[in-house]
Design an enzyme around this catalytic site. Structure first.
Site, PDB file in Angstrom:
ATOM      1  N   THR A 142       0.836  -1.195   0.000  1.00 39.82           N
ATOM      2  CA  THR A 142       0.000   0.000   0.000  1.00 39.82           C
ATOM      3  C   THR A 142       0.874   1.249   0.000  1.00 39.82           C
ATOM      4  O   THR A 142       1.940   1.269   0.630  1.00 39.82           O
ATOM      5  CB  THR A 142      -0.933   0.037   1.219  1.00 39.82           C
ATOM      6  OG1 THR A 142      -1.559   1.328   1.318  1.00 39.82           O
ATOM      7  CG2 THR A 142      -0.188  -0.227   2.515  1.00 39.82           C
ATOM      8  N   SER A 177      -1.567   3.967  10.354  1.00 41.01           N
ATOM      9  CA  SER A 177      -2.514   3.134  11.099  1.00 41.01           C
ATOM     10  C   SER A 177      -1.851   1.809  11.413  1.00 41.01           C
ATOM     11  O   SER A 177      -0.806   1.467  10.847  1.00 41.01           O
ATOM     12  CB  SER A 177      -3.790   2.898  10.290  1.00 41.01           C
ATOM     13  OG  SER A 177      -3.554   1.972   9.240  1.00 41.01           O
ATOM     14  N   TYR A 179      -3.011  -0.999  10.544  1.00 37.75           N
ATOM     15  CA  TYR A 179      -3.071  -1.749   9.283  1.00 37.75           C
ATOM     16  C   TYR A 179      -1.867  -1.430   8.406  1.00 37.75           C
ATOM     17  O   TYR A 179      -1.177  -2.336   7.915  1.00 37.75           O
ATOM     18  CB  TYR A 179      -4.364  -1.428   8.532  1.00 37.75           C
ATOM     19  CG  TYR A 179      -4.240  -1.656   7.042  1.00 37.75           C
ATOM     20  CD1 TYR A 179      -4.133  -2.940   6.522  1.00 37.75           C
ATOM     21  CD2 TYR A 179      -4.183  -0.582   6.145  1.00 37.75           C
ATOM     22  CE1 TYR A 179      -3.982  -3.147   5.155  1.00 37.75           C
ATOM     23  CE2 TYR A 179      -4.043  -0.778   4.798  1.00 37.75           C
ATOM     24  CZ  TYR A 179      -3.937  -2.066   4.299  1.00 37.75           C
ATOM     25  OH  TYR A 179      -3.782  -2.267   2.951  1.00 37.75           O
ATOM     26  N   HIS A 180      -1.594  -0.147   8.198  1.00 38.97           N
ATOM     27  CA  HIS A 180      -0.472   0.229   7.341  1.00 38.97           C
ATOM     28  C   HIS A 180       0.857  -0.233   7.947  1.00 38.97           C
ATOM     29  O   HIS A 180       1.783  -0.603   7.224  1.00 38.97           O
ATOM     30  CB  HIS A 180      -0.468   1.737   7.114  1.00 38.97           C
ATOM     31  CG  HIS A 180      -1.604   2.214   6.263  1.00 38.97           C
ATOM     32  ND1 HIS A 180      -2.707   2.855   6.791  1.00 38.97           N
ATOM     33  CD2 HIS A 180      -1.832   2.112   4.935  1.00 38.97           C
ATOM     34  CE1 HIS A 180      -3.555   3.148   5.812  1.00 38.97           C
ATOM     35  NE2 HIS A 180      -3.044   2.703   4.680  1.00 38.97           N
ATOM     36  N   LYS A 183       1.561  -3.748   6.926  1.00 38.45           N
ATOM     37  CA  LYS A 183       2.092  -3.830   5.567  1.00 38.45           C
ATOM     38  C   LYS A 183       3.591  -3.511   5.536  1.00 38.45           C
ATOM     39  O   LYS A 183       4.348  -4.100   4.750  1.00 38.45           O
ATOM     40  CB  LYS A 183       1.330  -2.874   4.652  1.00 38.45           C
ATOM     41  CG  LYS A 183      -0.116  -3.270   4.388  1.00 38.45           C
ATOM     42  CD  LYS A 183      -0.200  -4.485   3.498  1.00 38.45           C
ATOM     43  CE  LYS A 183      -1.584  -4.655   2.917  1.00 38.45           C
ATOM     44  NZ  LYS A 183      -1.686  -5.796   1.990  1.00 38.45           N
TER      45      LYS A 183
END
Length: 384
Positions: A142, A177, A179-180, A183
């Site tokens: 991402t 975040s 989530y990031h 990644k």
């Protein structure tokens, strides 16, 4: 080609595209994404069939069979046995929890996101290393890994001079975040696997994807992929399009100066094929920035306003996220274009399909799901 997360928004159209191009495609999913819908009381704007139904419809229309593997990437034995049985040339990895707001709900959701994403990806890496290190891992990353640095964003790597010496290193990451962050951990783990085990991998740092149709999904309504619009899993563009069609104001968070990279869903599947057709070398951790245009949130609202054939209003809300209201954003994204990507443009896609899709299904919109419900500065230790 083994597609992980094949039931998802991007996994399913990618599987169809690759099958249509003549590849033998395997599908793998644990259907967690459908579980998030049940948990949140939300769902896709466009109705979607079960994966087995979609697979069978595709076989009827195309004559191309796709083998289905049902299981969880957290089960290392299942992953290894699947890779050994299907024996793919490449693995396309979409199978991760992909929502920043979902990862910021509370401790339980942050922990789940990082454990699910990071450990699942490690299991895939170990399966490749033990079964066949020549398998090409095409991993969906991402653009959010980079954050919004005050320098140009290169494609994954940065040449640095420090105290008279030079080196090439992974571009510094500043994700926004949990989530990031997951990644970022994936990227570092994969680079390590390439460097130590000689794996071959392409990390596709993808921008915000828009659109819901590809040439393959358009062949039958039962082949449709998701259209997410809620404040947890939906994108800002999908929200704006729905609000325009419903006659509601476009809700811009803060000043609207936050800038992001975007690309059409048809470009996403094209990028995956380009990465597969031009694989990374053994031991190479290759990074492409997968985007075609960049706009601020205010500019996206303006494009929706200009292209929608009706009156559109804009309303500014307090930003639930912690991010710079205005920032520098210049991204290098030449690698995929050099391989042959021919981008679609946002304004054309809005006019061609997105407004019509929303108008067709507007009775399915849950209006209360359009407004933000997760705030970055709220810290909750709840376990569910």
């Amino acid at each position: 080609m083994l597609v992980l997360g094949a039931d998802g928004y991007l996994g399913w159209p990618t599987a169809l595209h690759l099958s249509d191009q003549g590849y033998t495609v395997g599908l793998l999913d644990n259907f967690a994404r459908r579980g998030y819908d049940e948990e949140l009381g939300s769902g896709s704007l466009v109705p979607i069939e079960e994966l087995k139904v979609r697979r069978d419809v595709w076989q009827e229309l195309s004559g191309q069979a796709m083998e289905l593997y049902t299981g969880d990437l957290l089960d290392a034995d299942f992953v290894t046995e699947t890779v050994r049985h299907f024996a793919p040339d490449a693995i396309v990895h979409f199978a991760e929890q992909r929502s920043a707001p979902y990862s910021m709900i509370d401790l339980a959701h942050a922990s789940y996101t990082q454990h699910n994403n990071v450990i699942g990806n490690l299991n895939v890496m170990f399966a490749i290393a033990s079964v066949n290190p020549d398998i090409h891992l095409v991993k969906l990353g991402t653009m959010g890994e980079y954050g919004t640095p005050n320098i140009d964003i290169e494609e994954g790597w940065l040449e640095v001079e420090h105290n008279g010496r030079r080196d090439r290193m992974l571009f510094p990451k500043k994700p926004g975040s949990f989530y990031h962050l997951s990644k970022v951990h994936d990227s570092h783990n994969i680079e390590f696997g390439c460097r130590i085990w000689g794996l071959r991998a392409t990390d596709l740092n993808q921008g915000v994807v828009y659109g819901q149709q590809t040439p393959q999904t358009e062949r039958d309504p039962r082949l449709a992929t998701r259209f997410d619009y809620d404040a947890v899993f939906g994108t800002v563009l999908n929200r704006f399009v729905i609000q325009a069609v419903l006659g509601e104001p476009l809700t811009v968070y803060g000043t609207g100066g936050q800038t992001r990279g975007l690309l059409d869903i048809r470009d996403t599947v094209a990028c995956i094929q380009l990465a597969i057709d031009h694989p990374a070398e053994r031991g190479e951790f290759r990074v492409f920035n997968q985007m075609t245009e960049s706009y601020s949130v205010s500019q996206i609202a303006d494009i929706v306003s200009r292209t929608y054939p009706g009156e559109v209003r804009v309303e500014h809300l307090d930003n639930p996220r912690v991010e710079a209201p205005e920032h520098y954003y210049n991204v290098k994204h030449t690698g995929l274009v050099e391989l042959g990507l021919q981008p679609h443009l946002l304004s054309d896609t809005l006019i061609e399909s997105m407004f019509g899709i929303v108008e067709q299904h507007q009775d399915r919109v849950q209006r209360n799901r359009l407004l933000p419900s997760v705030k970055w500065r709220e810290t909750r230790n709840s376990v569910g």
